[in-house]
Design an enzyme around this catalytic site. Structure first.
Site, PDB file in Angstrom:
ATOM      1  N   TRP A 118       0.824  -1.217   0.000  1.00  0.00           N
ATOM      2  CA  TRP A 118       0.000   0.000   0.000  1.00  0.00           C
ATOM      3  C   TRP A 118       0.846   1.249   0.000  1.00  0.00           C
ATOM      4  CZ3 TRP A 118      -4.506  -0.512  -1.871  1.00  0.00           C
ATOM      5  CH2 TRP A 118      -5.193  -1.728  -1.742  1.00  0.00           C
ATOM      6  N   ASP A 159      -1.942   6.939   5.824  1.00  0.00           N
ATOM      7  CA  ASP A 159      -3.003   6.049   5.370  1.00  0.00           C
ATOM      8  C   ASP A 159      -3.312   5.123   6.547  1.00  0.00           C
ATOM      9  OD1 ASP A 159      -4.637   4.107   4.327  1.00  0.00           O
ATOM     10  OD2 ASP A 159      -3.281   3.523   2.702  1.00  0.00           O
ATOM     11  N   LYS A 187     -12.918  -1.269   6.934  1.00  0.00           N
ATOM     12  CA  LYS A 187     -12.266  -2.171   7.882  1.00  0.00           C
ATOM     13  C   LYS A 187     -12.802  -1.901   9.299  1.00  0.00           C
ATOM     14  CE  LYS A 187      -8.812  -2.048   4.417  1.00  0.00           C
ATOM     15  NZ  LYS A 187      -8.794  -3.327   3.851  1.00  0.00           N
TER      16      LYS A 187
END
Lengths: 359, 359
Positions: free
Chosen positions: A102, A171, A195
């Site tokens: 990511w 992030d 999430k």
């Protein structure tokens, strides 16, 4: 109906009582005679939900008035571009850390926009990890330092954030609201909701207003944070239903007690890692111990055949979503806020049984 | 629970049976032991929904294999930028028509990207209308001609699309799947879902693959149609629940019969306009007759006081969302696919009573 244990990495398990509330009022929302799915985003009933979600985020995450809380679309993947488009101006450099899949995507998008210094790169290290503060090669006067607070795929997590002169940008898609952090060290935090916060289709962005105000005027209107700050995330039609679920999830967090939930997260992860470490090397954690994620517990078995068998038998036993990401293989147990402690206990027992039968 | 008549412009009314299905399976989706809100976007159960939604759009709109059908986020407002970023290359000019508030926003964003010729501008005309084909000042060799097929705020609609040499590009947010159109004349069609297709948080884009392939390589990854074409709208986590509702809405459209629904839309609008025109000027339609929208029926009363009273009494009588957009005032009755004919009949009766009492 038997509810299974959902270990998926995202979209992920939601609190059962959130689903029950959503189900109960799905056709008639608070006696409005319509579903929240049909409500105008300018209607009072929806506006109350919108304000509640923002106020709850402010309260739970300790967000001061120096920051705007935005409810956007497009996922973290869109933020990979929006962050540098808004914050990284000509002549400025942003520091990025590469801790895996990511972080690497965030870097790739930022490099299209402006000057990027990769301050540390351990993105392909095995065992997986995030950089240690000592190895960061920082740019003097950098605009910000970008970190991926938790790498969902590899299961590596920043346990403490580096102390640097510039604002941090993070992030936090896979660990926001799972543990304490000091918002005042951050210029911007973004997170896909799917999430710890709610369903997919919603992205939470928390941005310091003074930083957002520096963005170039000629950006696409939808890509400017200032647009959404000025209009309180109602410049265009927001993803109303996802925001509604977010509001319900945050009510649930407050009911559990935020700090109790944070402790429970640490306990769930510790219990699972103890099972791995107590297996005499039969189960092997894939992340460096000091950077192990409390959200995504990743491990391997002695062979890929045993891993396939483990996933298959676990699925039959009611443990869903344990297969590691297709890019890395192995096993991944994602245990976000809404994942019940009993599910961890049951998985630990399953792991012991599986080792006994196959070890 | 009494269900009211929801005349909101979007998010808007959904078919009751869609809501009932969503409610019934909200906690346990098709015996998966989890909600569709919790399902991984890589799970088979979700993938089947994803494929069904795309296949149904292809079938209902007559979309050939030359086109990709994309399920994106960000609304039409994001498409205002994505269209020129992908399609309008250096040295090329795009023709745009200005028919009102939404067309005007599309033009503003395109002008940030490339060369734009406003081929006709009737955006501020009163009564409201769209351009007639004869008044278009087209650019020879234009890359595309952009139209806003229905202006949701003013209630003006292209009844037939202009015959031009270049591909058409259309914002069909408020009238997609409400009437026949020939997809082969279009290079790209986009629509926010929250009027005729489903809830907010989902944007449908239908794009000719050869046009999408010309986009500059250095665009932000999420802003490139090619990214989403290559990954079948699964490059990152899609707005799964909104796509699920889309799939259910399209099932409902097929059950009604698409062409029967199209006829019903024309009949609903004709009935309402007949009530306006039969009121001896007491109710006044705000759009030029030949361009009146079948989706958003806009009209005025003799005074603003009467308009306020009309909205207030209508709301008490169970007609919600009739207040015109805050930028234009007056009355707006949005009667999308899922709005029941009985609601139009009842509104017509209410209008007659209101005129009798106040005329």
């Amino acid at each position: 109906m038997s509810r299974i244990y959902n270990f998926n990495a995202g979209p992920a398990v939601l609190p059962l009582e959130v689903l029950q509330t959503a189900q109960a009022e799905l056709i008639d929302f608070q006696n409005t005679g319509m579903s929240i799915l049909e409500s105008s985003h300018r209607a009072k009933a929806y506006e109350a939900i919108h304000e509640e979600a923002i106020a709850s985020l402010r309260e739970l995450l300790g967000i001061s008035d120096d920051y705007a809380v935005l409810l956007l679309q497009g996922g973290a993947s869109t933020q990979f571009s929006m962050v540098p488009m808004n914050l990284l101006l000509p002549g400025e450099t942003a520091d990025y850390t590469n801790s895996g899949a990511w972080a690497s995507k965030a870097i790739k998008e930022a490099q299209k926009v402006g000057a990027v210094n990769v301050a540390a790169n351990c993105g392909k290290d095995i065992p997986t990890r995030v950089p240690s503060p000592a190895e960061l090669k920082l740019t003097p006067g950098a605009k910000y330092l970008h970190v991926t607070s938790n790498e969902t795929i590899s299961g590596a997590q920043w346990k403490t954030f580096p102390e640097v002169a510039c604002p941090l940008v993070a992030d936090m898609s896979s660990d926001i609201l799972s543990r304490p952090f000091d918002m005042s060290k951050f210029g911007l935090v973004y997170a896909g909701a799917q999430k710890n916060l709610g369903p997919s289709g919603l992205t939470v962005v928390i941005v310091r207003k003074d930083l957002a105000a520096q963005a170039p005027e000629n950006l696409p209107t939808m890509m400017r944070y200032a647009t959404h700050i000025e209009e309180n995330s109602l410049y265009n039609t927001p993803p109303c239903f996802s925001i509604y679920i977010l509001a319900l999830v945050l009510r649930w967090v407050k009911k559990q007690g935020r700090d109790a939930l944070y402790r429970q997260n640490a306990e769930k992860a510790a219990r699972l890692y103890a099972a791995i470490d107590g297996s005499e090397g039969w189960y092997r954690g894939t992340a460096v111990k000091e950077f192990r994620s409390d959200m995504n517990v990743t491990f391997r078995l002695p062979t890929e055949e045993l891993e396939a068998s483990f996933v298959s038998q676990a699925t039959k036993a009611g443990f869903n979503g344990l297969k590691g990401h297709r890019s890395v293989g192995g096993i991944r147990a994602s245990i976000y806020n809404a994942f019940p402690p009993q599910g961890v206990a049951d998985l630990v027992a399953f792991m012991a049984d599986f080792k006994k039968a196959n070890g």
